[in-house]
Motif scaffolding. Structure first.
Motif, PDB file in Angstrom:
ATOM      1  N   UNK A   1       0.799  -1.160  -0.088  1.00  8.67           N
ATOM      2  CA  UNK A   1       0.135   0.079   0.189  1.00  8.67           C
ATOM      3  C   UNK A   1       0.821   1.208   0.163  1.00  8.67           C
ATOM      4  N   UNK A   2       2.071   1.358   0.763  1.00  8.31           N
ATOM      5  CA  UNK A   2       2.886   2.276   0.863  1.00  8.31           C
ATOM      6  C   UNK A   2       3.603   2.506  -0.684  1.00  8.31           C
ATOM      7  N   UNK A   3       3.945   1.275  -1.227  1.00  9.63           N
ATOM      8  CA  UNK A   3       4.459   1.666  -2.478  1.00  9.63           C
ATOM      9  C   UNK A   3       3.694   2.183  -3.525  1.00  9.63           C
ATOM     10  N   UNK A   4       2.156   1.851  -3.390  1.00  8.81           N
ATOM     11  CA  UNK A   4       1.194   2.440  -4.436  1.00  8.81           C
ATOM     12  C   UNK A   4       0.917   4.030  -4.135  1.00  8.81           C
ATOM     13  N   UNK A   5       1.072   4.185  -2.619  1.00  9.05           N
ATOM     14  CA  UNK A   5       1.144   5.665  -2.554  1.00  9.05           C
ATOM     15  C   UNK A   5       2.364   6.496  -3.128  1.00  9.05           C
ATOM     16  N   UNK A   6       3.376   5.792  -2.887  1.00  4.54           N
ATOM     17  CA  UNK A   6       4.740   6.720  -3.308  1.00  4.54           C
ATOM     18  C   UNK A   6       4.780   6.709  -4.907  1.00  4.54           C
ATOM     19  N   UNK A   7       4.143   5.654  -5.480  1.00  2.72           N
ATOM     20  CA  UNK A   7       4.088   5.845  -6.920  1.00  2.72           C
ATOM     21  C   UNK A   7       2.989   6.665  -7.309  1.00  2.72           C
ATOM     22  N   UNK A   8       1.833   7.057  -6.799  1.00  2.00           N
ATOM     23  CA  UNK A   8       0.706   8.053  -6.667  1.00  2.00           C
ATOM     24  C   UNK A   8       1.569   9.258  -6.546  1.00  2.00           C
ATOM     25  N   UNK A   9       2.285   9.503  -5.606  1.00  2.00           N
ATOM     26  CA  UNK A   9       2.882  10.980  -5.210  1.00  2.00           C
ATOM     27  C   UNK A   9       3.860  11.140  -6.632  1.00  2.00           C
ATOM     28  N   UNK A  10       4.541   9.997  -7.212  1.00  4.59           N
ATOM     29  CA  UNK A  10       5.563  10.500  -7.946  1.00  4.59           C
ATOM     30  C   UNK A  10       4.672  10.918  -9.428  1.00  4.59           C
ATOM     31  N   UNK A  11       3.507  10.442  -9.807  1.00  5.38           N
ATOM     32  CA  UNK A  11       2.732  10.666 -10.963  1.00  5.38           C
ATOM     33  C   UNK A  11       2.254  11.922 -10.786  1.00  5.38           C
TER      34      UNK A  11
END
Length: 506
Positions: A419-429
């Protein structure tokens, strides 16, 4: 084949010559018959060059070709010889493209620069597939199978006398014929002896490429006329042989064959309305290599009709995309890294096509948080790498959500690390969409830094302040940066809040 015939006829009507390049003598003969049948009502002059022809006949064909008295020439590598010259070559058809090397294909293009090229294949080599996917070649996919055609039942089994005998007898009992593929000429006759002792009532024949051309031709025609029940053969049947009465194939040492080869061999059966069977035999009790297991798993997984494209995609994943600038047809580009190589190539192709290239700033994400896919969530390392690659390539939130949905569907609820990885990827986008140069999240301090060259107007600053639900501090001393403090109980909540801030500002 029908597509090639129609394209060839169109070229002939426009006063051009057509070369049809095929990998094997048997296939050249088969295409010659098909082309002659389809064009019997036309004035097209068709010839074939292969080792079934005498030297005198070949010499005559070469001369007539030079004089423009041959419209369509079908042949094996023989048509690449120096003595074969076309008077007005307009189109080249390469059938079973995966069987040819880059040098062969480039040599044909050297004959005439303005030749139109059609390549036909169920399983393109990784280099060709990759060239099509990134736009340097056009690609058409024929997904619709012929009417009433059924998928081929595929099984991977350990070498077992009973299963082999049962498969052959069952096919013969329903009036069909069988291929037994054994890709070793040295031991093919001893295998034929073993099978003859196992099934004395079955009529076996052996065919391989080292036979004399007349002998091989006779065996193939006798098999076609059903004088034999089972043909024990090497890979010479791999390319395009069309015998509708053959509906069972057994492949010995399937672990030694490539993915494209396995798919091609399987495609030799099931060419009528009957249900066809493919048995891939592997040695009993022998440990298979990782790549062999991946290939066999893929061929079993993609059993549907028209799945050659999926097979080729999986083959590209297993073997790499090859080198567009050189002659390697597979393998990874270690020098610059595969991902960067593809990106550079894609940009160059789009620039040549005159497309608008958007300059994407890749933000530097500095987040003190743990985000990854845990070992116990996806144990398969290759599958995990595949998901990491896809996540790295996502450019839109909707694509990210689709991957998240797929993960939950296949592996269950996301653990906190994922879930943390998904949030980091969304922050990147989101950072990319805001054109940020850097994002820093350390404890409760959240900082967004814009590139120095980017001019932010007072109106844009006012708009950001109005949109945000938290207090923002602006620093315009050197470039522009925005800072805010996020109150949260844990790492996960902090990531969620940082994501919300960016969502409000976009």
């Amino acid at each position: 084949t029908e597509v090639a015939i129609r394209a060839a006829y169109k070229a002939v009507c426009d006063g051009k010559q057509v070369a049809v390049l095929v990998p094997t003598t048997i296939l050249a003969q088969q295409h010659y018959q098909t082309f002659c049948e389809r064009m019997s009502q036309t004035a097209a002059r068709i010839e074939v060059m292969s080792r079934f022809r005498t030297p005198k006949e070949l010499k005559s064909i070469t001369q007539r070709l030079k004089d423009g008295k041959v419209d369509i020439l079908i042949g094996t590598h023989r048509i690449l010889s120096k003595d074969v010259t076309f008077s007005n070559l307009g189109m080249l058809v390469v059938d079973e493209e995966q069987r040819f090397g880059v040098k062969h294909k480039e040599k044909l293009k050297q004959i005439k620069r303005l030749v139109d090229v059609i390549t036909l294949t169920a399983t393109p080599v990784p280099r060709t597939l990759h060239m099509s996917l990134m736009g340097s070649r056009d690609m058409s996919i024929i997904n619709t199978p012929p009417q009433d055609r059924l998928p081929i039942h595929t099984e991977i089994i350990a070498f077992n006398e009973e299963r082999i005998a049962d498969a052959i007898q069952r096919e013969i009992a329903r009036g069909g014929q069988v291929y037994f593929v054994h890709n070793r000429v040295q031991s093919i006759h001893s295998l034929a002896e073993f099978l003859q002792n196992l099934l004395p009532s079955v009529r076996f024949a052996v065919a391989h490429g080292q036979m004399g051309s007349r002998t091989l031709e006779k065996i193939m025609f006798d098999f076609l006329e059903r004088k034999y029940d089972c043909l024990i053969t090497t890979m010479i049947i791999e390319s395009g042989i069309d015998i509708p009465s053959v509906n069972t194939v057994l492949v010995n040492r399937a672990d030694r064959l490539g993915l494209g080869q396995l798919y091609q061999i399987r495609g030799r059966v099931g060419r009528s309305k009957e249900r066809a069977y493919a048995y891939l035999l592997v040695p009993k009790g022998k440990q298979l290599t990782r790549k062999s297991r991946l290939r066999l798993r893929a061929i079993e997984e993609f059993a549907d009709l028209g799945s050659g494209f999926n097979i080729a995609m999986r083959d590209m994943e297993i073997r790499g995309a090859g080198n567009l600038l050189g002659s390697q047809q597979h393998g990874f580009i270690h020098a610059v890294g595969f991902d960067l190589y593809c990106r550079l190539l894609d940009e160059a192709v789009r620039e040549l096509k005159g497309e608008e290239l958007e300059s994407l700033v890749e933000p530097d994400i500095q987040i003190a948080a743990t985000g990854y896919i845990p070992e116990d969530y996806i144990p398969d390392a290759d599958l995990k790498m595949n998901f990491y690659q896809r996540l790295a390539d996502t450019r839109r939130i909707v694509d990210l959500l689709a991957i998240q949905e797929e993960l939950q569907d296949r592996f269950g609820r996301l653990p906190w690390q994922a879930r943390a990885l998904m949030n980091i990827m969304e922050i990147r986008i989101l950072s990319r969409q805001l054109r940020l140069a850097s994002v820093q999240l350390e404890r409760s301090r959240f900082r967004m830094i814009f590139p120095e060259e980017l001019q932010i107007t007072p109106a844009e600053i006012k708009c950001m302040v109005e949109k945000s639900s938290v207090d923002l501090e602006f620093d315009v001393a050197k470039g522009m940066s925005i800072e805010t403090f996020l109150r949260a109980d844990d790492e996960q909540e902090r990531l969620e809040k940082a994501k919300t801030v960016l969502q409000e500002l976009v």
